[in-house]
Design a protein around this motif. Sequence first.
Motif, PDB file in Angstrom:
ATOM      1  N   PHE A  46       3.665 -14.290  13.502  1.00  0.00           N
ATOM      2  CA  PHE A  46       2.873 -13.081  13.406  1.00  0.00           C
ATOM      3  C   PHE A  46       1.573 -13.336  12.652  1.00  0.00           C
ATOM      4  N   PRO A  47       0.511 -12.597  13.002  1.00  0.00           N
ATOM      5  CA  PRO A  47      -0.739 -12.775  12.258  1.00  0.00           C
ATOM      6  C   PRO A  47      -0.649 -12.272  10.822  1.00  0.00           C
ATOM      7  N   PHE A  48       0.287 -11.342  10.563  1.00  0.00           N
ATOM      8  CA  PHE A  48       0.453 -10.767   9.229  1.00  0.00           C
ATOM      9  C   PHE A  48       1.933 -10.810   8.858  1.00  0.00           C
ATOM     10  N   SER A  49       2.238 -11.255   7.640  1.00  0.00           N
ATOM     11  CA  SER A  49       3.637 -11.319   7.219  1.00  0.00           C
ATOM     12  C   SER A  49       4.278  -9.934   7.211  1.00  0.00           C
ATOM     13  N   GLU A  50       3.472  -8.885   6.997  1.00  0.00           N
ATOM     14  CA  GLU A  50       4.003  -7.526   6.955  1.00  0.00           C
ATOM     15  C   GLU A  50       4.574  -7.074   8.298  1.00  0.00           C
ATOM     16  N   ALA A  51       4.214  -7.771   9.379  1.00  0.00           N
ATOM     17  CA  ALA A  51       4.633  -7.347  10.715  1.00  0.00           C
ATOM     18  C   ALA A  51       6.034  -7.834  11.074  1.00  0.00           C
ATOM     19  N   LEU A  52       6.551  -8.836  10.366  1.00  0.00           N
ATOM     20  CA  LEU A  52       7.792  -9.490  10.768  1.00  0.00           C
ATOM     21  C   LEU A  52       8.976  -8.526  10.860  1.00  0.00           C
ATOM     22  N   MET A  53       9.250  -7.793   9.801  1.00  0.00           N
ATOM     23  CA  MET A  53      10.434  -6.943   9.778  1.00  0.00           C
ATOM     24  C   MET A  53      10.301  -5.697  10.664  1.00  0.00           C
TER      25      MET A  53
ATOM     26  N   ILE B 146      10.394   4.242  -2.794  1.00  0.00           N
ATOM     27  CA  ILE B 146       9.674   2.984  -2.960  1.00  0.00           C
ATOM     28  C   ILE B 146       8.213   3.302  -3.265  1.00  0.00           C
ATOM     29  N   SER B 147       7.664   2.679  -4.279  1.00  0.00           N
ATOM     30  CA  SER B 147       6.232   2.793  -4.552  1.00  0.00           C
ATOM     31  C   SER B 147       5.581   1.451  -4.235  1.00  0.00           C
ATOM     32  N   SER B 148       4.309   1.476  -3.932  1.00  0.00           N
ATOM     33  CA  SER B 148       3.601   0.245  -3.597  1.00  0.00           C
ATOM     34  C   SER B 148       2.358   0.105  -4.450  1.00  0.00           C
ATOM     35  N   MET B 149       2.194  -1.084  -5.027  1.00  0.00           N
ATOM     36  CA  MET B 149       0.999  -1.384  -5.813  1.00  0.00           C
ATOM     37  C   MET B 149      -0.086  -2.016  -4.952  1.00  0.00           C
ATOM     38  N   LYS B 150       0.276  -2.321  -3.705  1.00  0.00           N
ATOM     39  CA  LYS B 150      -0.687  -2.983  -2.825  1.00  0.00           C
ATOM     40  C   LYS B 150      -1.628  -1.948  -2.231  1.00  0.00           C
ATOM     41  N   ASN B 151      -2.910  -2.233  -2.246  1.00  0.00           N
ATOM     42  CA  ASN B 151      -3.909  -1.290  -1.757  1.00  0.00           C
ATOM     43  C   ASN B 151      -4.039  -1.405  -0.242  1.00  0.00           C
ATOM     44  N   GLN B 152      -3.411  -0.476   0.475  1.00  0.00           N
ATOM     45  CA  GLN B 152      -3.513  -0.456   1.930  1.00  0.00           C
ATOM     46  C   GLN B 152      -4.719   0.342   2.398  1.00  0.00           C
ATOM     47  N   GLY B 153      -5.494   0.869   1.437  1.00  0.00           N
ATOM     48  CA  GLY B 153      -6.643   1.676   1.813  1.00  0.00           C
ATOM     49  C   GLY B 153      -7.869   0.863   2.171  1.00  0.00           C
ATOM     50  N   THR B 154      -7.817  -0.458   1.987  1.00  0.00           N
ATOM     51  CA  THR B 154      -8.939  -1.297   2.391  1.00  0.00           C
ATOM     52  C   THR B 154      -9.043  -1.329   3.910  1.00  0.00           C
ATOM     53  N   ALA B 155     -10.188  -1.769   4.412  1.00  0.00           N
ATOM     54  CA  ALA B 155     -10.377  -1.852   5.865  1.00  0.00           C
ATOM     55  C   ALA B 155      -9.354  -2.786   6.488  1.00  0.00           C
TER      56      ALA B 155
ATOM     57  N   GLN C  64     -10.590 -15.783   9.405  1.00  0.00           N
ATOM     58  CA  GLN C  64      -9.503 -16.551   8.806  1.00  0.00           C
ATOM     59  C   GLN C  64      -9.974 -17.112   7.469  1.00  0.00           C
ATOM     60  N   ARG C  65      -9.337 -16.683   6.393  1.00  0.00           N
ATOM     61  CA  ARG C  65      -9.718 -17.144   5.070  1.00  0.00           C
ATOM     62  C   ARG C  65      -8.900 -18.368   4.668  1.00  0.00           C
ATOM     63  N   GLU C  66      -9.434 -19.175   3.756  1.00  0.00           N
ATOM     64  CA  GLU C  66      -8.754 -20.391   3.322  1.00  0.00           C
ATOM     65  C   GLU C  66      -7.411 -20.095   2.675  1.00  0.00           C
ATOM     66  N   SER C  67      -7.263 -18.904   2.105  1.00  0.00           N
ATOM     67  CA  SER C  67      -6.010 -18.513   1.459  1.00  0.00           C
ATOM     68  C   SER C  67      -4.889 -18.298   2.474  1.00  0.00           C
TER      69      SER C  67
ATOM     70  N   ASN D 204      -4.960 -15.595   4.441  1.00  0.00           N
ATOM     71  CA  ASN D 204      -5.084 -14.192   4.806  1.00  0.00           C
ATOM     72  C   ASN D 204      -6.151 -14.004   5.872  1.00  0.00           C
ATOM     73  N   LEU D 205      -6.067 -12.879   6.557  1.00  0.00           N
ATOM     74  CA  LEU D 205      -7.062 -12.510   7.545  1.00  0.00           C
ATOM     75  C   LEU D 205      -7.854 -11.311   7.034  1.00  0.00           C
ATOM     76  N   GLN D 206      -9.163 -11.398   7.143  1.00  0.00           N
ATOM     77  CA  GLN D 206     -10.038 -10.303   6.717  1.00  0.00           C
ATOM     78  C   GLN D 206     -10.579  -9.580   7.940  1.00  0.00           C
ATOM     79  N   PHE D 207     -10.338  -8.286   8.006  1.00  0.00           N
ATOM     80  CA  PHE D 207     -10.818  -7.489   9.124  1.00  0.00           C
ATOM     81  C   PHE D 207     -12.334  -7.345   9.042  1.00  0.00           C
ATOM     82  N   LYS D 208     -13.031  -7.692  10.140  1.00  0.00           N
ATOM     83  CA  LYS D 208     -14.485  -7.621  10.155  1.00  0.00           C
ATOM     84  C   LYS D 208     -15.001  -6.398  10.907  1.00  0.00           C
ATOM     85  N   GLY D 209     -14.235  -5.928  11.878  1.00  0.00           N
ATOM     86  CA  GLY D 209     -14.677  -4.752  12.610  1.00  0.00           C
ATOM     87  C   GLY D 209     -14.375  -4.858  14.094  1.00  0.00           C
ATOM     88  N   ILE D 210     -14.771  -3.832  14.817  1.00  0.00           N
ATOM     89  CA  ILE D 210     -14.578  -3.791  16.269  1.00  0.00           C
ATOM     90  C   ILE D 210     -15.928  -3.955  16.949  1.00  0.00           C
TER      91      ILE D 210
END
Length: 424
Positions: free
Chosen positions: A139-146, A166-175, A320-323, A325-331
């Motif tokens: 998967f392109p994102f680990s969050e998609a697996l489950m 469940i609470s989440s500390m991860k900021n899903q509000g980013t693009a 595609q970042r060196e880390s 992770n994938l950074q969304f650039k736009g449509i």
Amino acid sequence: MKNIHVILIGYRDPTMLDRAIASLRHIGSRVEGVSVLGEMDEGTKIDGRFRKINFKQGNLNNLGQNLESHIQTIFTDYILILHEGDCLKANIGRVPLNLSKEQNILACSRTVKNATITYPFLVRTSFIKKTAFFSRYRFPFSEALMPAWLASIQNEGASIIEGSFISSMKNQGTASGQAIIEFIEKYQKMPAFEKQSPSLSIIMAHFNMEQYAGTAISSCLLQTSPAEEILLMDDGSTSHAYKELEKWSAHPGVKIFRKENGGKARALNDLLPQIETDFVMEMDADDWLDPDALMVIRNLLLHLSEDAVILYGNLRTWKQRESGNLQFKGIRKGYPVRNKKELISYRFPLGPRIYRSAALKNTGFPLVEFEDGRMYEDVSVLNRLLMEGNLVYKDFTVYNVREHSASITKRNRSNWNDFLKFLN
């Protein structure tokens, strides 16, 4: 009774990891052990209140394989799964973490803006051990697996837990975070057709893209409306890269071929005789499809005019970042192309490209003299197809482009104006 093993997926941030483990005190009397899967910084310090904590280091690109092998070593009644940023709230103590004989999974839903995702939360260990899903797909994102796994086993004794525990500390509000959530949500969509749609296959040329090809192929296989066939041509990759690609031939509907290196146009031309469907979609080995991509495309093909030789739309782009992770650039929104002048002034690759198979077989992918036919193959074939019929644009976005340093186009910045001299 300690009959739950907790698996924490993708926790790279030590603070998030420590808080997640600390939150397990709310069910501490049930937790037999904790496993952390993913890439962690050396020297990470964690809460020490649990006797058994396993760290399973591994690249998140191989998360599914690591998860599947680790699950086989767990012998508790249940596995509880949390993702990066997740923490249990105190009210989890009011949730009866037990499954009836008819139940295999307790799932929970979360809503981010307008997207709602259902995740498996508590799973019967004996049930999850029986699936080979995790090692079979990437998967392109680990969050998609489950969520993808949950969608694949519908009606297998899954029920939704109501309430927010469940609470989440991860900021899903980013693009990027919002784009990932919207992508994952599509695994939950069911096919909807007006009537029998035209048949559709996928072709792909592969050259030393083993790092990304698994994600591309998985995205073709995990469609709400699968393709009739997936045809892959290896264009003279290294032995290691080809062996990685060859593993996918075990999947029904996937056919893999191999030839000496000759460039993308020659590789795709060699696949044309294998196409038996009404339409065929061309895909790059480092890109991927939305889970509902073929469902959307099929419904558009139902209304495509007879004089149309290609259907195309918009492209969603990621860096595609060196880390890892994938950074969304736009449509990148497409627009109509009616002639050669408009084609050569198009500001980015026209795509995704769904060809009428008869027209593509008639023209093939032209081999221009420029760079031995190894550059701008998409422009060459579209220019030829303009002589056969219309290129039809529709406003849809189902194709994801991965921008990375290993891209052939980026490594070979040949002169565009030189290429145009050879474009007839």
